[in-house]
Write a protein that holds these residues in place. Structure first.
Motif, short mmCIF file in Angstrom:
data_model
loop_
_atom_site.label_atom_id
_atom_site.label_comp_id
_atom_site.label_asym_id
_atom_site.label_seq_id
_atom_site.Cartn_x
_atom_site.Cartn_y
_atom_site.Cartn_z
N UNK A 161 0.82 -1.23 0.00
CA UNK A 161 0.00 0.00 0.00
C UNK A 161 0.84 1.26 0.00
N UNK A 162 2.17 1.11 -0.04
CA UNK A 162 3.13 2.22 -0.01
C UNK A 162 2.82 3.20 1.12
N UNK A 163 2.84 2.62 2.32
CA UNK A 163 2.61 3.41 3.54
C UNK A 163 3.71 3.07 4.54
N UNK A 164 3.86 3.94 5.51
CA UNK A 164 4.74 3.71 6.66
C UNK A 164 3.87 3.66 7.89
N UNK A 165 4.02 2.62 8.67
CA UNK A 165 3.34 2.50 9.96
C UNK A 165 4.39 2.87 11.02
N UNK A 166 4.11 3.92 11.79
CA UNK A 166 5.07 4.41 12.78
C UNK A 166 4.42 4.42 14.16
N UNK A 167 5.20 4.03 15.16
CA UNK A 167 4.73 4.02 16.54
C UNK A 167 5.85 4.64 17.39
N UNK A 168 5.52 5.74 18.08
CA UNK A 168 6.52 6.43 18.89
C UNK A 168 5.84 7.57 19.63
N UNK A 169 6.65 8.36 20.35
CA UNK A 169 6.15 9.57 21.00
C UNK A 169 5.79 10.58 19.92
N UNK A 170 4.75 11.35 20.16
CA UNK A 170 4.28 12.35 19.20
C UNK A 170 5.41 13.28 18.75
N UNK A 171 6.25 13.72 19.68
CA UNK A 171 7.34 14.63 19.33
C UNK A 171 8.23 14.06 18.23
N UNK A 172 8.50 12.78 18.28
CA UNK A 172 9.32 12.14 17.24
C UNK A 172 8.55 12.00 15.94
N UNK A 173 7.28 11.66 16.02
CA UNK A 173 6.48 11.46 14.82
C UNK A 173 6.21 12.77 14.10
N UNK A 174 6.19 13.88 14.82
CA UNK A 174 6.01 15.18 14.16
C UNK A 174 7.17 15.47 13.22
N UNK A 175 8.34 15.03 13.55
CA UNK A 175 9.49 15.25 12.68
C UNK A 175 9.34 14.50 11.38
#
Length: 175
Positions: A161-175
């Protein structure tokens, strides 16, 4: 390295503080055990608390003397910042707070949000997000963006599906 035991006996009065009439809390912890801190967070938040494992050390943390104090939500985020530094996270759901080690964390327990919601969340809230990719292939993106994910987080390329699934603290995911 901080030892597993606090230097001296923690003052139980530190855990007796409650929100003021405006809903803000000023606190000062020195050598408080994590189980007591987590229970206190639940009490000032009006939420039940569940955990099976917590860090083995203790918490030293104070609000600045001139501050207005923190709301229970801000305190949960601040405490979660310190938990994440130790490989744990606090997950808040309507039924209560649960604390988990991030290593081996069942991702079904982690709240899913939309990428557009990241700016509305507290910086140290632990969440998962799916990012749709238009200009880069998922496998390449996962490799390129892994520097932004903390030791607590995960980044998974979903190639079909050409997606990235990310799990982390919001501050890191905002980057």
């Amino acid at each position: 390295t901080r030892q597993g035991k606090a230097p001296g006996k923690p003052d139980p009065r530190e855990l007796a503080v409650a929100p003021d009439p405006d809903g803000h809390v000023k606190f000062s912890f020195y050598g408080q055990k994590w189980d007591d801190v987590v229970e206190w967070v639940g009490r000032i938040s009006g939420l039940s608390v569940d955990w099976t494992e917590l860090p083995g050390d203790y918490l030293n943390l104070r609000t600045p003397p001139a501050s207005r104090g923190y709301t229970p939500e801000e305190i949960r985020d601040l405490i979660n910042k310190h938990l994440l530094a130790r490989g744990y996270t606090m997950i808040v759901q309507p039924e209560g707070i649960s604390v988990h080690a991030t290593e081996g964390l069942n991702n079904a327990l982690v709240p899913r949000i939309r990428a557009s919601e990241l700016h509305t969340r507290m910086p140290y809230e632990f969440v998962k997000v799916s990012f749709r990719l238009d200009w880069i292939v998922a496998e390449q993106a996962a490799e390129e963006f892994k520097a932004y994910i903390s030791a607590n987080g995960k980044l998974i390329a979903l190639n079909t599906t050409n997606r990235i699934e990310a799990m982390d603290a919001v501050a890191n995911l905002r980057q």
